[in-house]
Write a protein that holds these residues in place. Sequence first.
Motif, short mmCIF file in Angstrom:
data_model
loop_
_atom_site.label_atom_id
_atom_site.label_comp_id
_atom_site.label_asym_id
_atom_site.label_seq_id
_atom_site.Cartn_x
_atom_site.Cartn_y
_atom_site.Cartn_z
N HIS A 197 1.28 4.07 -3.01
CA HIS A 197 1.00 5.47 -2.73
C HIS A 197 2.20 6.37 -3.06
O HIS A 197 2.03 7.49 -3.55
CB HIS A 197 0.62 5.62 -1.25
CG HIS A 197 0.38 7.04 -0.84
ND1 HIS A 197 -0.75 7.74 -1.21
CD2 HIS A 197 1.15 7.91 -0.11
CE1 HIS A 197 -0.68 8.96 -0.72
NE2 HIS A 197 0.47 9.09 -0.05
N SER A 198 3.43 5.86 -2.81
CA SER A 198 4.61 6.71 -2.93
C SER A 198 5.29 6.62 -4.30
O SER A 198 5.83 7.61 -4.80
CB SER A 198 5.63 6.32 -1.84
OG SER A 198 5.05 6.42 -0.56
N GLU A 204 -5.88 2.94 -10.62
CA GLU A 204 -4.63 3.63 -10.97
C GLU A 204 -4.12 3.25 -12.37
O GLU A 204 -3.37 4.02 -12.97
CB GLU A 204 -3.55 3.30 -9.93
CG GLU A 204 -3.89 3.73 -8.51
CD GLU A 204 -3.97 5.24 -8.37
OE1 GLU A 204 -3.37 5.96 -9.21
OE2 GLU A 204 -4.62 5.72 -7.43
N THR A 239 -6.57 -1.15 -6.57
CA THR A 239 -5.52 -0.21 -6.99
C THR A 239 -5.27 -0.34 -8.49
O THR A 239 -5.10 0.66 -9.20
CB THR A 239 -4.22 -0.49 -6.21
OG1 THR A 239 -4.48 -0.43 -4.81
CG2 THR A 239 -3.15 0.51 -6.57
N HIS A 289 0.84 -1.21 0.00
CA HIS A 289 0.00 0.00 0.00
C HIS A 289 0.86 1.25 0.00
O HIS A 289 0.62 2.20 -0.77
CB HIS A 289 -0.91 -0.02 1.23
CG HIS A 289 -1.76 1.20 1.36
ND1 HIS A 289 -2.88 1.43 0.57
CD2 HIS A 289 -1.64 2.29 2.18
CE1 HIS A 289 -3.41 2.59 0.89
NE2 HIS A 289 -2.68 3.13 1.87
N THR A 290 1.89 1.27 0.85
CA THR A 290 2.78 2.43 0.91
C THR A 290 3.55 2.59 -0.40
O THR A 290 3.75 3.71 -0.90
CB THR A 290 3.77 2.26 2.08
OG1 THR A 290 3.03 2.09 3.29
CG2 THR A 290 4.67 3.48 2.20
#
Length: 872
Positions: A132-133, A172, A168, A128-129
Amino acid sequence: MHPPPPAAAMEFSQNSLFGYMEDLQELTIIERPVRRSLKTPEEIERLTVDEDLSDIERAVYLLSAGQDIQGTSVIANLPFLMRQNPAETLRRILPKVREVLRVAGVEMQLTAAVSFLTILQEESVSIHTYAHSFLQVILLHLEHRDAGVSNAWLETLLSVIEVLPKETLRHEILNPLVSKAQLSQTVQSRLVSCKILGKLTNKFDALAIKREILPLVKSLCQDVEYEVRSCMCRQLENIAQGIGTELTKSVVLPELIELSRDEGSSVRLAAFETLVNLLDTFDTDDRSQTILPLVKSFCEKSFKADESILISLSFHLGKLCHGLYGIFTPDQHLRFLEFYKKLCTLGLQQENGHSENQIPPQILEQEKKYISVRKNCAYNFPAMIVFVDPKNFHMDLYSTFFCLCHDPEVPVRYTIAICFYEVSKLLNSGVYLIHKELITLLQDESLEVLDALIDHLPEILELMSTGGESSVQENKLSSLPDLIPALTAAEQRAAASLKWRTHEKLLQKYACLPHIISSDQIYYRFLQRMFTIVMTNNVLPVQKAASRTLCIFLRYNRKQEQRHEVIQKLIEQLGQGKSYWNRLRFLDTCEFIIEIFSKSFFCKYFFLPAIELTHDPVANVRMKLCYLLPKVKSTLKIPADKHLLQQLEMCVRKLLCQEKDKDVLATVKRTVLELDRMEMSMDAFQKKFYEKDLLDQEKEREELLLLEMEQLEKEKQQNDGRPMSDKTFEKKRRDTKTPTTLPKNIPISVPGPSSGTPSTSKEIKKSKLIRSQSFNNQAFHAKYGNLDKCAGKSSTAAYTPSVSGLTKTSVISLTDDSFRTRNAGSAPSSFSSNTPLPSTSRGTGNSGDPKSSGSKDTQPRKAALKSRKSNP
């Protein structure tokens, strides 16, 4: 005093001096740009960073104010920073990385793509991180103007797709992909969309794929650019795996049929290869009614179309044969076979009037493609044997196999040499049909072909010597008189080349020969060559390979007189040789003997000659012996070998007291500590050494059976009034299926020359002969199991037999072979010596000098092996 140099010499010296000065001036000119490129004090100041900064602060500073090379270094170090301090790296460094990448050059972009992928693989942060990054940065640079950079970011994204959750992926990647795949976007954007769609298919269920992905797929299959259509076509295989059989049949197959008729050759090629890869997905009706006509059309048009399609067709012939097997009519089967045969000789019939230097470039390019086609045909030859049935090999494919083995191009012969083992297995009882082709490849002028063949040469020779049910002797390996000359000449060619690894591998493969040819043939044709290599070759791995194979030849030699002569030559020419290099190789040989033979064999013949080298004048020999001493001690059993243990301890004490070389002395001290820690094996079985003792006892029994075999053969010859040849005995032992049954009362020690007297009972003699034959048969079967057990990790390579081919002009026997068959009444001169063999058999008392210890064989030597009427 020397006379003054003549005038010509003076002039030459002066000219040389002036030439030297000119060279110096040129070097000075060359050096000037280097001096100009050195950093000025101001530049050095700008590149200097405060040493007190932490890693995070230094990285932030370099990304903000540093030069490109410093920023690239920081990005390359990003995985390390993520491991050390992920929170601070994400908070402070990653925003700076995003800013820098917007204007970064190619090198920094490539470095960033690799670093992002490394962080994903190392799982430094949660998925998840990471999404996101990092995900937005990856997506932002997918359409970089540089194709290499774009592909690097795409590879990173495809790896990320494997681990991202569905939601995601949908939000995305999939949703933005709808707009990216439109005709209004650039070609590069649509190409990227094709590859992403192929990866996304396996992440969603069939309903979602049908509703959201398949419309995009159809649109890209109809794209106006042939590059996009070709790219999307190659992704249809992945899509078919994700949507199931039904949707593949109703959606993917029609698209493939249409693309197979595309105007672009690359699109047609992609459609054909995708169809071949999906053959197993379609049912029999689809294959016979839809795919088979397409394949026939490709075959018919391939000679007229671009040669690249012909190359692909020849490469996929094996898959086509497997996928379409069973649906060909007899006429179609024959036509397809004829098409394959035509491809195997493509380009060989063409003749042109140009000399080699005048061939037009387009003709050269065409010939290279034809070579690739024939190479692919050689690769698919085993599949074609299955296609025609091995029973029909001789009628349908032998002539083609002959052409491939004699092809003028090395890559074709190299490929068929790789496939030779598979062909031999498939032919089974018909393997004798390709005997001559084996000799041809062994005699090939290219060492690459030979190297490819010897990888599986032990298995090939075993199949040829034992394969098939035919009772006709001419079908067996014994009917191949050219084999041994081919093997010996191939080794000579490998030795004369600079490819020592091929030579080493070939010598390792020779270890199979005791199972393939007779003991006498090995003795007269190969043993002297092994000695020559050990004593004269300059490459250490080659020498060791020859030494190990020589030990295996000795291990399975069936004649006691020959064994004693080999042992004597090992001791005299290596262990007592004038060259210290030969004495080093003797220690290598001792190490191999410890691995391959029983402990009693080593102690009987090699223990004393080995420890005598503690007095060697060369320090390297003494040092090598010190490293070997623990293995030497491991061959002793207490109390039977107590006298040998005393000899060993005495030699070690002399080394400790008299050694002057500091390196040898240091090695001796370490060896003494290791010897002290070693536990001695006892005559009786111990629990801690049970497996090793059991294996050693098995070796002793096998060695004893070899002696019994020789004695029983002699008695049988005398009783029958006729000699039993090695070939006859070999046939009988192969027919014997009785398992090895060893009596419990076999003595542990190996008897000497006079201790092999059999029992007086005829029944016991008969049972021993059967047991001996059974042992000799089993000794090399099951991948040479006994040898593998005793050789440990290093033995696996050495027991894959090796042999190689002859040059086509040098089918000659070894001229320096001292092991040739002698005339009646003459002993083998290479081993004739009055020096007795050292004998330190268990139970003997004091053992002195190896030249005087042990009993000398007083029997007169047999003349030229009466069982052999002709030169083997």
